[in-house]
Design an enzyme around this catalytic site. Structure first.
Site, PDB file in Angstrom:
ATOM      1  N   ALA A  72       0.824  -1.213   0.000  1.00  0.00           N
ATOM      2  CA  ALA A  72       0.000   0.000   0.000  1.00  0.00           C
ATOM      3  C   ALA A  72       0.856   1.260   0.000  1.00  0.00           C
ATOM      4  O   ALA A  72       0.457   2.290  -0.542  1.00  0.00           O
ATOM      5  CB  ALA A  72      -0.916   0.006   1.218  1.00  0.00           C
ATOM      6  N   CYS A 328      -2.986  10.187  24.338  1.00  0.00           N
ATOM      7  CA  CYS A 328      -3.032  11.637  24.490  1.00  0.00           C
ATOM      8  C   CYS A 328      -1.666  12.180  24.152  1.00  0.00           C
ATOM      9  O   CYS A 328      -0.669  11.755  24.698  1.00  0.00           O
ATOM     10  CB  CYS A 328      -3.399  12.005  25.904  1.00  0.00           C
ATOM     11  SG  CYS A 328      -5.079  11.527  26.224  1.00  0.00           S
TER      12      CYS A 328
HETATM   13  N1  7TS Z   1      -1.919   2.545   5.347  1.00  0.00           N
HETATM   14  C1  7TS Z   1      -2.430   2.147   6.521  1.00  0.00           C
HETATM   15  C2  7TS Z   1      -3.751   2.696   6.970  1.00  0.00           C
HETATM   16  C3  7TS Z   1      -1.739   1.237   7.312  1.00  0.00           C
HETATM   17  O1  7TS Z   1      -2.266   0.850   8.463  1.00  0.00           O
HETATM   18  C4  7TS Z   1      -0.487   0.746   6.874  1.00  0.00           C
HETATM   19  C5  7TS Z   1       0.330  -0.156   7.727  1.00  0.00           C
HETATM   20  C6  7TS Z   1      -0.014   1.170   5.626  1.00  0.00           C
HETATM   21  C7  7TS Z   1      -0.754   2.073   4.895  1.00  0.00           C
HETATM   22  C8  7TS Z   1       1.260   0.673   5.031  1.00  0.00           C
HETATM   23  O2  7TS Z   1       1.157  -0.650   4.639  1.00  0.00           O
HETATM   24  P1  7TS Z   1       2.397  -1.377   3.922  1.00  0.00           P
HETATM   25  O3  7TS Z   1       1.921  -2.760   3.660  1.00  0.00           O
HETATM   26  O4  7TS Z   1       2.693  -0.621   2.702  1.00  0.00           O
HETATM   27  O5  7TS Z   1       3.527  -1.328   4.888  1.00  0.00           O
HETATM   28  N2  7TS Z   1       0.092   0.011   9.112  1.00  0.00           N
HETATM   29  C9  7TS Z   1       0.768  -0.515  10.139  1.00  0.00           C
HETATM   30  C10 7TS Z   1       0.368  -0.368  11.467  1.00  0.00           C
HETATM   31  O6  7TS Z   1      -0.654   0.211  11.854  1.00  0.00           O
HETATM   32  N3  7TS Z   1       1.271  -0.975  12.275  1.00  0.00           N
HETATM   33  O7  7TS Z   1       2.221  -1.501  11.501  1.00  0.00           O
HETATM   34  C11 7TS Z   1       1.941  -1.223  10.181  1.00  0.00           C
END
Ligand code: 7TS
Length: 386
Positions: A72, A328
């Site tokens: 993502a 917070c």
């Molecule tokens: N967007 C959101 C909302 C996410 O929670 C994460 C990863 C990403 C993008 C990125 O995903 P990636 O697969 O490209 O790395 N979030 C988290 C989290 O909340 N704790 O570790 C990774």
């Protein structure tokens, strides 16, 4: 010691069925799908099935595109920087709107655009921790705004944003709408036609596929320049040899995620609520965000007198894996405005703990976690009151 995994918003276990489906593409059908010989062509039907599964999983139309990416983060960078090149650098528009609570891959891409001179607006959240269409309407400008990028669900709180309504306001003002749906897929229904979004990002490993593969939905007719230049893969829209096993696994994982939505909405929610009720029964605890507007698997709790980090370490020693979330904000800690808006600042800890379940979480695990969390909090409160 049996360990319990309650950090599914960070990543998830690969569904064994998904793992099995990927297996033939390592040592048997390992050809490059762009090769003309049978090693290459024999994987095409499997890739077609995977792509169809992704299309139906988010209800995309045949004429829309879904680009297979590495994650993502890549999908989000592609949209935000792409819009810079198509609409902002060319002088057609000058502004991007996002929120104060996005994942760093959106927030930092927007900061990069700011460094190039783009006007970026970071929308505040309301007392519920979400951005409403009214808030967006205050800031959007039909002459200036090129893109609005708002997450479907927040990774720390699980709070769900009203995507359909936000998208409508965006389109009424002549801008494009992007949503980071990483934390929504597999937890709540995600439908690109019903909401009308132009771009949508997802990551396979958040819904029981493998790490290193993700996707970007692009509505037909939207102007998005290529981010990865190279060969002619994906009609030259995203070059580079595709991760075949990961892609095929992600297709199946999407189908299973959609099939299990009812289970998420009932069983996962029931287990989450059981855990949440147990935490709330302790003294001086706050859970951020109303349950009804959160994804069914997430709890972000702030506990008076107990910092999140200390609790994570203590729980980890007892075999329970959770993560921190800034509850917070204080000056010394990374602040998250969701919580600034929602916390009664002095009364609670500066950081909270995030507990996130999946369809693989069992009742026994929740029961044991409740005991472990209670003991940890008691122990840490005793230490701090000494
Ligand atoms: N967007 C959101 C909302 C996410 O929670 C994460 C990863 C990403 C993008 C990125 O995903 P990636 O697969 O490209 O790395 N979030 C988290 C989290 O909340 N704790 O570790 C990774």
């Amino acid at each position: 010691m049996e360990r319990i995994y309650l950090d599914n918003n960070a990543t998830t276990i690969v569904d064994p069925v998904v793992k099995e489906a990927m297996d033939p593409f390592y040592c048997q059908m390992y050809g490059n799908p762009n090769s003309l010989h049978s090693f290459g062509t024999e994987v095409h039907p499997y890739m077609k099935i995977a792509l169809d599964r992704l299309y139906s999983g988010i209800n995309a139309r045949d004429e829309d595109d879904i680009l297979i990416t590495s994650c993502a983060t890549e999908s989000n960078n592609t949209v935000i920087k792409g819009i810079y090149y198509s609409l902002i650098r060319t002088g057609r528009k000058s502004q991007v709107i996002t929120t104060q609570v996005e994942h760093p891959c959106v927030a930092n891409s927007c900061r990069f655009l700011e460094s190039l001179g783009t006007d970026v607006v970071y929308l505040p959240v309301n007392e519920d921790g979400i951005v409403t269409p009214e808030i967006l309407r205050e800031y959007i400008n039909p002459d200036k705004t090129a893109l609005v990028s708002i997450m479907w669900a927040n990774n720390e709180t699980g709070l769900i944003f009203p995507i359909k309504e936000l998208c409508k306001v965006t389109h009424e003002n002549g801008a494009l709408f992007h949503t980071d749906a990483v934390q929504a897929i597999g937890k709540i229904p995600v439908n690109v036609q019903e909401t009308g979004v132009d771009f949508l990002s997802f990551s396979g490993h958040k819904f029981h596929a493998r790490k290193g593969v993700g996707g970007l939905y692009v509505r037909k007719g939207t102007d998005l320049p290529t981010f990865m230049h190279g060969g002619e893969q994906m009609a030259s829209r995203r070059a580079g040899t595709i991760d075949v096993p990961g892609f095929i696994g992600m297709g199946l994982a999407m189908e299973l995620a959609v099939r299990n939505l009812e289970y998420e909405a009932t069983e996962v929610r029931r287990l989450r609520d059981k855990l949440e009720d147990a935490i709330l029964s302790l003294k001086d605890v706050l859970v951020v965000g109303r349950r009804e507007i959160r994804t069914p698997n997430t709890i972000l709790a702030s506990i008076r007198g107990v910092e999140g980090e200390a609790l994570i370490w203590d729980l980890n020693r007892s075999g329970v894996a959770a993560s921190t979330g800034s509850a917070c904000a204080s000056e010394s800690l990374e602040s998250n405005p969701t919580f600034v808006a929602m916390c009664i600042s002095d009364e609670l800890a500066h950081t909270g703990i995030r507990l996130s379940l999946s369809r693989f979480t069992t009742e026994e695990e929740i029961d044991r976690s409740i005991l472990v969390i209670r003991q940890s909090i008691e122990r840490l409160r005793n230490i701090s009151s000494r």
